[in-house]
Design a protein around this motif. Structure first.
Motif, PDB file in Angstrom:
ATOM      1  N   THR A  15       0.864  -1.177   0.000  1.00  0.00           N
ATOM      2  CA  THR A  15       0.000   0.000   0.000  1.00  0.00           C
ATOM      3  C   THR A  15       0.906   1.233   0.000  1.00  0.00           C
ATOM      4  OG1 THR A  15      -1.641  -1.187   1.286  1.00  0.00           O
ATOM      5  CG2 THR A  15      -1.844   1.200   1.209  1.00  0.00           C
ATOM      6  N   TRP A  16       0.928   1.944  -1.100  1.00  0.00           N
ATOM      7  CA  TRP A  16       1.798   3.103  -1.232  1.00  0.00           C
ATOM      8  C   TRP A  16       1.119   4.322  -0.622  1.00  0.00           C
ATOM      9  CZ3 TRP A  16       6.573   1.994  -2.483  1.00  0.00           C
ATOM     10  CH2 TRP A  16       6.823   0.837  -3.192  1.00  0.00           C
ATOM     11  N   PRO A  17       1.894   5.216   0.023  1.00  0.00           N
ATOM     12  CA  PRO A  17       1.295   6.408   0.626  1.00  0.00           C
ATOM     13  C   PRO A  17       0.819   7.403  -0.429  1.00  0.00           C
ATOM     14  CG  PRO A  17       3.681   6.508   0.798  1.00  0.00           C
ATOM     15  CD  PRO A  17       3.346   5.164   0.226  1.00  0.00           C
ATOM     16  N   THR A  18      -0.185   8.166  -0.039  1.00  0.00           N
ATOM     17  CA  THR A  18      -0.654   9.228  -0.925  1.00  0.00           C
ATOM     18  C   THR A  18       0.324  10.400  -0.848  1.00  0.00           C
ATOM     19  OG1 THR A  18      -1.956  10.276   0.803  1.00  0.00           O
ATOM     20  CG2 THR A  18      -3.051   8.567  -0.510  1.00  0.00           C
ATOM     21  N   ARG A  23       3.921  13.886   2.188  1.00  0.00           N
ATOM     22  CA  ARG A  23       4.299  15.249   2.569  1.00  0.00           C
ATOM     23  C   ARG A  23       4.290  15.396   4.092  1.00  0.00           C
ATOM     24  NH1 ARG A  23       0.742  17.882  -0.350  1.00  0.00           N
ATOM     25  NH2 ARG A  23       2.112  17.939  -2.143  1.00  0.00           N
ATOM     26  N   LYS A  24       3.244  14.878   4.741  1.00  0.00           N
ATOM     27  CA  LYS A  24       3.130  14.971   6.200  1.00  0.00           C
ATOM     28  C   LYS A  24       4.280  14.228   6.879  1.00  0.00           C
ATOM     29  CE  LYS A  24       0.175  13.531   9.979  1.00  0.00           C
ATOM     30  NZ  LYS A  24      -0.903  12.630  10.354  1.00  0.00           N
ATOM     31  N   ASP A  25       4.561  13.009   6.426  1.00  0.00           N
ATOM     32  CA  ASP A  25       5.640  12.229   7.022  1.00  0.00           C
ATOM     33  C   ASP A  25       6.999  12.876   6.803  1.00  0.00           C
ATOM     34  OD1 ASP A  25       3.727  10.440   7.839  1.00  0.00           O
ATOM     35  OD2 ASP A  25       4.153   8.964   6.274  1.00  0.00           O
ATOM     36  N   THR A  26       7.202  13.468   5.630  1.00  0.00           N
ATOM     37  CA  THR A  26       8.457  14.161   5.348  1.00  0.00           C
ATOM     38  C   THR A  26       8.646  15.355   6.278  1.00  0.00           C
ATOM     39  OG1 THR A  26       8.339  13.480   3.036  1.00  0.00           O
ATOM     40  CG2 THR A  26       9.792  15.323   3.555  1.00  0.00           C
ATOM     41  N   LEU A  27       7.577  16.107   6.499  1.00  0.00           N
ATOM     42  CA  LEU A  27       7.658  17.250   7.411  1.00  0.00           C
ATOM     43  C   LEU A  27       7.946  16.800   8.840  1.00  0.00           C
ATOM     44  CD1 LEU A  27       4.811  19.560   6.068  1.00  0.00           C
ATOM     45  CD2 LEU A  27       7.276  19.912   5.916  1.00  0.00           C
ATOM     46  N   VAL A  28       7.362  15.687   9.257  1.00  0.00           N
ATOM     47  CA  VAL A  28       7.634  15.165  10.599  1.00  0.00           C
ATOM     48  C   VAL A  28       9.107  14.801  10.739  1.00  0.00           C
ATOM     49  CG1 VAL A  28       7.202  13.218  12.149  1.00  0.00           C
ATOM     50  CG2 VAL A  28       5.288  14.376  11.059  1.00  0.00           C
ATOM     51  N   VAL A  29       9.678  14.178   9.724  1.00  0.00           N
ATOM     52  CA  VAL A  29      11.094  13.806   9.769  1.00  0.00           C
ATOM     53  C   VAL A  29      11.980  15.045   9.815  1.00  0.00           C
ATOM     54  CG1 VAL A  29      12.966  12.740   8.434  1.00  0.00           C
ATOM     55  CG2 VAL A  29      10.779  11.564   8.673  1.00  0.00           C
ATOM     56  N   ILE A  30      11.663  16.053   9.007  1.00  0.00           N
ATOM     57  CA  ILE A  30      12.459  17.284   8.996  1.00  0.00           C
ATOM     58  C   ILE A  30      12.361  18.006  10.332  1.00  0.00           C
ATOM     59  CG2 ILE A  30      12.631  19.586   7.954  1.00  0.00           C
ATOM     60  CD1 ILE A  30      11.849  18.251   5.279  1.00  0.00           C
ATOM     61  N   GLU A  31      11.152  18.115  10.869  1.00  0.00           N
ATOM     62  CA  GLU A  31      10.974  18.789  12.163  1.00  0.00           C
ATOM     63  C   GLU A  31      11.712  18.053  13.273  1.00  0.00           C
ATOM     64  OE1 GLU A  31       6.751  18.867  12.620  1.00  0.00           O
ATOM     65  OE2 GLU A  31       6.492  20.586  11.282  1.00  0.00           O
ATOM     66  N   THR A  32      11.621  16.740  13.281  1.00  0.00           N
ATOM     67  CA  THR A  32      12.310  15.952  14.307  1.00  0.00           C
ATOM     68  C   THR A  32      13.815  16.124  14.193  1.00  0.00           C
ATOM     69  OG1 THR A  32      10.507  14.345  14.254  1.00  0.00           O
ATOM     70  CG2 THR A  32      12.571  13.636  15.259  1.00  0.00           C
ATOM     71  N   SER A  33      14.328  16.137  12.975  1.00  0.00           N
ATOM     72  CA  SER A  33      15.768  16.328  12.771  1.00  0.00           C
ATOM     73  C   SER A  33      16.225  17.693  13.267  1.00  0.00           C
ATOM     74  CB  SER A  33      16.118  16.181  11.290  1.00  0.00           C
ATOM     75  OG  SER A  33      15.812  14.894  10.825  1.00  0.00           O
ATOM     76  N   LEU A  34      15.435  18.726  12.993  1.00  0.00           N
ATOM     77  CA  LEU A  34      15.789  20.069  13.466  1.00  0.00           C
ATOM     78  C   LEU A  34      15.748  20.165  14.984  1.00  0.00           C
ATOM     79  CD1 LEU A  34      13.947  22.262  10.803  1.00  0.00           C
ATOM     80  CD2 LEU A  34      16.420  21.871  11.034  1.00  0.00           C
ATOM     81  N   ILE A  35      14.751  19.535  15.598  1.00  0.00           N
ATOM     82  CA  ILE A  35      14.646  19.544  17.064  1.00  0.00           C
ATOM     83  C   ILE A  35      15.856  18.856  17.683  1.00  0.00           C
ATOM     84  CG2 ILE A  35      13.353  18.577  19.013  1.00  0.00           C
ATOM     85  CD1 ILE A  35      10.793  19.166  17.343  1.00  0.00           C
TER      86      ILE A  35
END
Length: 56
Positions: A15-18, A23-35
């Protein structure tokens, strides 16, 4: 050949993501990395200052 057929069959079950989920998961990864980067910067600065104070 059996391996390739099983890989193809398994890929059809994926099941591939929409775009929105991706986009949401990518933003979560970027935010977590910055934190974590900010947290490590603060911890490094504090430890550096404490050791500098102790070794004076």
């Amino acid at each position: 050949m059996k391996f390739l057929r099983s890989v193809i069959a398994e890929m059809k079950n994926v099941t591939w993501p929409t775009k929105a989920q991706l986009r949401k998961d990518t933003l979560v990864v970027i935010e977590t990395s910055l934190i974590f980067a900010a947290m490590f910067f603060v911890m490094d600065t504090v430890v550096k200052s404490v050791f500098g104070w102790i070794l004076k």
